[in-house]
Scaffold this motif. Structure first.
Motif, short mmCIF file in Angstrom:
data_model
loop_
_atom_site.label_atom_id
_atom_site.label_comp_id
_atom_site.label_asym_id
_atom_site.label_seq_id
_atom_site.Cartn_x
_atom_site.Cartn_y
_atom_site.Cartn_z
N MET A 45 -1.64 2.98 -16.53
CA MET A 45 -0.33 3.49 -16.17
C MET A 45 0.50 2.39 -15.52
SD MET A 45 -0.91 7.26 -14.70
CE MET A 45 -2.03 8.39 -15.48
N ALA A 46 0.92 1.46 -16.29
CA ALA A 46 1.72 0.35 -15.79
C ALA A 46 3.02 0.86 -15.20
CB ALA A 46 1.99 -0.64 -16.91
N GLY A 47 3.42 0.25 -14.08
CA GLY A 47 4.69 0.61 -13.46
C GLY A 47 4.61 1.75 -12.47
N LYS A 48 3.48 2.45 -12.44
CA LYS A 48 3.33 3.56 -11.49
C LYS A 48 2.81 3.05 -10.18
CE LYS A 48 2.84 8.27 -12.68
NZ LYS A 48 2.00 9.40 -12.83
N GLU A 49 3.44 3.48 -9.08
CA GLU A 49 3.01 3.07 -7.74
C GLU A 49 1.70 3.76 -7.38
OE1 GLU A 49 4.70 3.22 -3.14
OE2 GLU A 49 5.90 4.07 -4.77
N VAL A 50 0.77 3.00 -6.83
CA VAL A 50 -0.49 3.57 -6.35
C VAL A 50 -0.20 4.20 -5.00
CG1 VAL A 50 -2.83 3.07 -5.58
CG2 VAL A 50 -1.90 1.90 -7.58
N VAL A 51 -0.55 5.47 -4.86
CA VAL A 51 -0.29 6.20 -3.63
C VAL A 51 -1.61 6.39 -2.89
CG1 VAL A 51 0.60 8.34 -2.63
CG2 VAL A 51 1.65 7.40 -4.70
N THR A 52 -1.63 5.97 -1.64
CA THR A 52 -2.78 6.18 -0.78
C THR A 52 -2.32 6.94 0.46
OG1 THR A 52 -2.46 4.14 0.48
CG2 THR A 52 -3.80 3.99 -1.54
N LEU A 53 -3.26 7.48 1.20
CA LEU A 53 -2.90 8.13 2.46
C LEU A 53 -2.25 7.12 3.40
CD1 LEU A 53 -5.96 10.46 3.10
CD2 LEU A 53 -3.66 11.12 2.38
N GLU A 54 -2.74 5.89 3.38
CA GLU A 54 -2.17 4.85 4.25
C GLU A 54 -0.73 4.52 3.84
OE1 GLU A 54 -1.57 2.06 7.25
OE2 GLU A 54 -2.91 3.80 7.07
N SER A 55 -0.47 4.43 2.54
CA SER A 55 0.91 4.13 2.12
C SER A 55 1.84 5.29 2.48
CB SER A 55 0.98 3.80 0.63
OG SER A 55 0.68 4.92 -0.18
#
Length: 141
Positions: free
Chosen positions: A1-11
């Motif tokens: 999934m190029a271009g998709k932001e990786v979402v973490t609890l920290e972010s």
């Protein structure tokens, strides 16, 4: 999934902290206030399901507008939970992993697989108090 932001609890934690700071809202983000806001958002989430009865996994009978609204309300709950944990000094990811480990010990597969019975185990693993119900209380499932 190029271009998709990786979402973490920290972010999410950092984005929420920045969002509040930019608006000078930190003064309002006491644990109590955040908890009450979270409860309000859970109420709004509940309203979506209130009169629908049981719904199928994946919500195949729901329109895109309904699913988008659901996503917004789920997001409100998540964001307030992340902010609350931050204001309380709790690493939510670490706490969630610890809770999963505790639940795995409390509800061993060989005793709980395919059962909705509530079970309370003593330290020896013996079942002390079976009760019928849905997912085990406090399991987060």
């Amino acid at each position: 999934m190029a271009g998709k932001e990786v979402v973490t609890l920290e972010s999410l934690r950092k984005k929420m902290a920045d969002f509040a700071r930019e608006r000078d809202w930190e003064q309002f983000h006491s644990p109590r206030n955040l908890l009450l806001a979270l409860v309000g958002e859970v109420g709004e989430l509940s309203e979506i399901f209130q009169w629908k009865g049981e719904v199928a996994k994946g919500l195949p009978d729901w329109g895109e507008e309904e699913k988008q609204h659901l996503g917004e309300e789920l997001s409100d709950v998540l964001l307030y939970l992340v902010r609350l944990s931050d204001m309380c000094g709790v690493d939510l990811g670490e706490a969630a992993l610890r809770k999963l480990d505790l639940n795995a010990a409390k509800y061993p597969v060989h005793l709980c697989k395919a059962s909705s019975m509530k079970r309370t185990y003593n330290s020896s693993g013996a079942n002390e108090n079976p009760q019928s119900g849905g997912a085990p209380e406090g399991s987060g499932l």
